[in-house]
Design a protein around this motif. Structure first.
Motif, mmCIF file in Angstrom:
data_model
loop_
_atom_site.group_PDB
_atom_site.id
_atom_site.type_symbol
_atom_site.label_atom_id
_atom_site.label_comp_id
_atom_site.label_asym_id
_atom_site.label_seq_id
_atom_site.Cartn_x
_atom_site.Cartn_y
_atom_site.Cartn_z
ATOM 1 N N ARG A 195 0.893 -1.237 -0.077
ATOM 2 C CA ARG A 195 -0.157 -0.170 0.093
ATOM 3 C C ARG A 195 0.778 1.110 0.029
ATOM 4 O O ARG A 195 1.860 1.200 0.776
ATOM 5 C CB ARG A 195 -0.974 -0.067 1.233
ATOM 6 N N PRO A 196 0.930 2.354 -0.849
ATOM 7 C CA PRO A 196 1.432 3.173 -0.807
ATOM 8 C C PRO A 196 1.392 4.229 0.402
ATOM 9 O O PRO A 196 0.544 4.116 1.216
ATOM 10 C CB PRO A 196 0.901 4.272 -2.085
ATOM 11 N N THR A 197 2.434 4.741 0.738
ATOM 12 C CA THR A 197 2.630 5.575 2.020
ATOM 13 C C THR A 197 2.247 7.122 1.858
ATOM 14 O O THR A 197 2.026 7.672 2.673
ATOM 15 C CB THR A 197 4.094 5.659 2.419
ATOM 16 N N SER A 198 1.842 7.477 0.450
ATOM 17 C CA SER A 198 1.376 8.860 0.181
ATOM 18 C C SER A 198 0.495 8.738 -1.003
ATOM 19 O O SER A 198 0.412 7.631 -1.659
ATOM 20 C CB SER A 198 2.500 9.712 0.080
ATOM 21 N N THR A 199 -0.264 9.664 -1.230
ATOM 22 C CA THR A 199 -1.128 9.587 -2.513
ATOM 23 C C THR A 199 -1.416 11.155 -2.978
ATOM 24 O O THR A 199 -1.363 11.932 -2.399
ATOM 25 C CB THR A 199 -2.510 9.040 -1.999
ATOM 26 N N GLN A 200 -1.518 11.091 -4.475
ATOM 27 C CA GLN A 200 -1.808 12.316 -5.074
ATOM 28 C C GLN A 200 -3.183 12.323 -5.607
ATOM 29 O O GLN A 200 -3.820 13.181 -6.416
ATOM 30 C CB GLN A 200 -0.919 12.526 -6.342
ATOM 31 N N LYS A 201 -3.864 11.200 -5.457
ATOM 32 C CA LYS A 201 -5.284 11.125 -5.741
ATOM 33 C C LYS A 201 -6.134 12.428 -5.248
ATOM 34 O O LYS A 201 -6.126 12.561 -4.080
ATOM 35 C CB LYS A 201 -5.922 9.727 -5.440
ATOM 36 N N GLU A 202 -7.136 12.934 -6.101
ATOM 37 C CA GLU A 202 -8.021 13.921 -5.623
ATOM 38 C C GLU A 202 -9.413 13.233 -5.602
ATOM 39 O O GLU A 202 -9.759 12.380 -6.243
ATOM 40 C CB GLU A 202 -8.123 15.098 -6.549
ATOM 41 N N VAL A 203 -10.061 13.731 -4.775
ATOM 42 C CA VAL A 203 -11.379 13.031 -4.220
ATOM 43 C C VAL A 203 -12.517 14.443 -4.652
ATOM 44 O O VAL A 203 -12.259 15.416 -4.277
ATOM 45 C CB VAL A 203 -11.734 12.310 -3.152
ATOM 46 N N GLN A 204 -13.764 13.912 -5.042
ATOM 47 C CA GLN A 204 -15.005 14.978 -5.247
ATOM 48 C C GLN A 204 -15.643 14.855 -3.865
ATOM 49 O O GLN A 204 -16.165 13.791 -3.675
ATOM 50 C CB GLN A 204 -15.611 14.487 -6.352
ATOM 51 N N ILE A 205 -15.777 16.073 -3.109
ATOM 52 C CA ILE A 205 -16.559 15.994 -1.886
ATOM 53 C C ILE A 205 -17.869 16.237 -2.228
ATOM 54 O O ILE A 205 -18.542 17.110 -3.026
ATOM 55 C CB ILE A 205 -16.028 17.132 -1.036
#
Length: 464
Positions: free
Chosen positions: A33-43
């Protein structure tokens, strides 16, 4: 009953089975599992009228948010000082949710789950080889532990001057002395109305140290001309895990009148190892101690404890007493935690710690501490041997504070390294130098993790 609630109640076994398997998948694959993420989410801003039911809600969570859950509980998350939950702690945490107790009282016919908390405090005192004349309880983290301890210290200062700060409010000058206080302790001073800027900065010991210069401390004490004060000292500074000289401070406490608070959020765990327990020698004479359990105890957030000497219990009660609830009775006769800490309502925070302590014992935590230090030294050896880096301070316990030979590249290097998702570290500034921190507290971390991170670092250096 609402239809979704009824359907969920009927399907509770299936729901928990789905969550169990998803949790196991996360834990079993945490090394990938990655230790960081660049993924954006829609709230989503609007709540639906009817709701989805739990199974569909789980599907929506997995679609929208599951991918942003990083491996902060994994073996290569070296940012901040973040432990990972042991299997026993996970079991205890799940049961805390299922039993859903409001942990306050130890007597009566209602919820008496605070008995578990009192026992867990005794187990922790035993783990740290601290005397039993400390009273303790669980709060959310080091910030609230520091807040609780310093709130009692504030009341003690008032008492020394014939005032009841809890009832009348703070008046006059409250003297606070510290050399390298953690930001959470400074934040606590702000929340307590003492002022985040209103502490006297003590000199640090010469020779690349962050510890209190005890000669300067005594000089500052003498200038107070007998006025009482609060001393905030460190059992493990955040950058270099430096420890104040507790034996020297203990001797000063015999001569002068002050409240001695130790922030031992993670450094206090040095007491678990015969190799490193000399670092906390003398800390047992402090008035209060902060320990953050979701660090080196390796239990889930939110979990920390405060230890305050029992002789100060009346002051603690005066500070936190829920005085306008007559049905609670006399707090000195009918013990309830709500009269001794900030929250009136809280979950059974002690149970994950209880499970982990009972499951692994003193030797288990000695192993965790000593392995973490071994991993820190192994990583530090790589840093020292590689001309691209330089250590900013010696490794005193479990944190490596370093920078690049070209310090201006430190930020770019860290961003690129963290972006790999293989490891996560945090930036810092140490004595004016831009640096990086790698903190080792996770029970899972092995030499294989060090080797993997070194390989990633070498790749980043090539492209820097």
């Amino acid at each position: 009953m609402n239809n979704h609630l009824k359907n969920d109640l009927d399907a509770i076994e299936s729901i928990l089975d789905l969550v169990k398997h998803q949790g196991l998948d996360f834990l079993n694959n945490i090394c990938e599992r990655p230790t960081s993420t660049q993924k954006e989410v829609q709230i989503t801003n609007e709540l639906s009228e009817e709701g989805l039911g739990t199974i569909d809600a789980l599907q929506q969570f997995n679609k929208c948010f599951e991918e942003i859950m990083v491996a902060s509980t994994g073996p290569r998350y070296w940012g901040f000082v973040t432990g990972g939950s042991t299997p026993a702690a996970i079991a205890g945490d799940w049961l805390s949710t299922i039993y859903d107790q409001n942990t306050q009282s130890v007597k009566g016919s209602g919820d008496v789950s605070a008995l578990i908390e009192l026992e867990t405090i005794k187990l922790l005192l035993s783990l740290f080889n601290l005397p039993t004349d400390f009273f303790g309880g669980f709060v959310t983290g080091a910030t609230m532990s520091n807040f609780t301890c310093l709130a009692v210290a504030r009341q003690w200062i008032g008492q020394q001057n014939g005032k009841d700060f809890a009832r009348a409010g703070v008046s006059g000058i409250v003297h606070v002395l510290s050399a390298t206080p953690h930001s959470s302790a400074v934040k606590s001073l702000a929340m307590l109305g003492l002022g985040s800027n209103n502490f006297t900065q003590l000199k640090t010991t010469a020779g690349n140290r962050e510890t209190v210069d005890t000669a300067d401390l005594e000089d500052k004490i003498k200038t107070l001309n007998g006025q009482s004060f609060i001393l905030i000292s460190s059992a493990g500074t955040v950058n270099t895990v430096d420890f104040d000289d507790f034996e020297a401070i203990s001797k000063l406490k015999e001569k002068y009148n002050f409240w001695w608070h130790i922030d031992a959020a993670f450094g206090g765990f040095a007491a678990c190892s015969p190799k490193y327990n000399h670092l906390v020698k003398g800390w047992e004479t402090a008035d209060s101690i902060t320990v953050d359990c979701h660090k080196w105890l390796n239990v889930p957030y939110e979990s920390a404890v405060f230890f305050v000497k029992e002789k100060h219990q009346l002051l603690q009660m005066q500070t936190f007493q829920n005085s306008n609830a007559a049905y609670l009775g006399d707090p000195l006769e009918n013990f309830s935690y709500l009269n001794f800490l900030p929250e009136n309502s809280r979950r059974l925070k002690a149970l994950p710690a209880w499970f982990s302590l009972i499951s692994y014992g003193k030797s288990g935590y000695q192993d965790i501490v000593e392995n973490s230090v071994e991993m820190a030294l192994l990583f530090a050896d790589f840093i020292e041997q590689n001309p691209a880096f330089k250590l900013l301070a010696p490794v005193r316990l479990n944190t490596v504070c370093f920078t690049l030979a070209d310090e201006n590249q430190a930020g770019d290097f860290l961003n690129r390294l963290n972006a790999t998702g293989k490891v996560f570290m945090t930036p810092t500034v140490y004595k004016g130098n831009k640096g990086l921190r790698a903190a080792f507290v996770n029970w899972r971390t092995t030499k294989a993790d060090i080797e993997l991170v070194i390989s990633e670092i070498e790749k980043v250096l090539v492209n820097l």
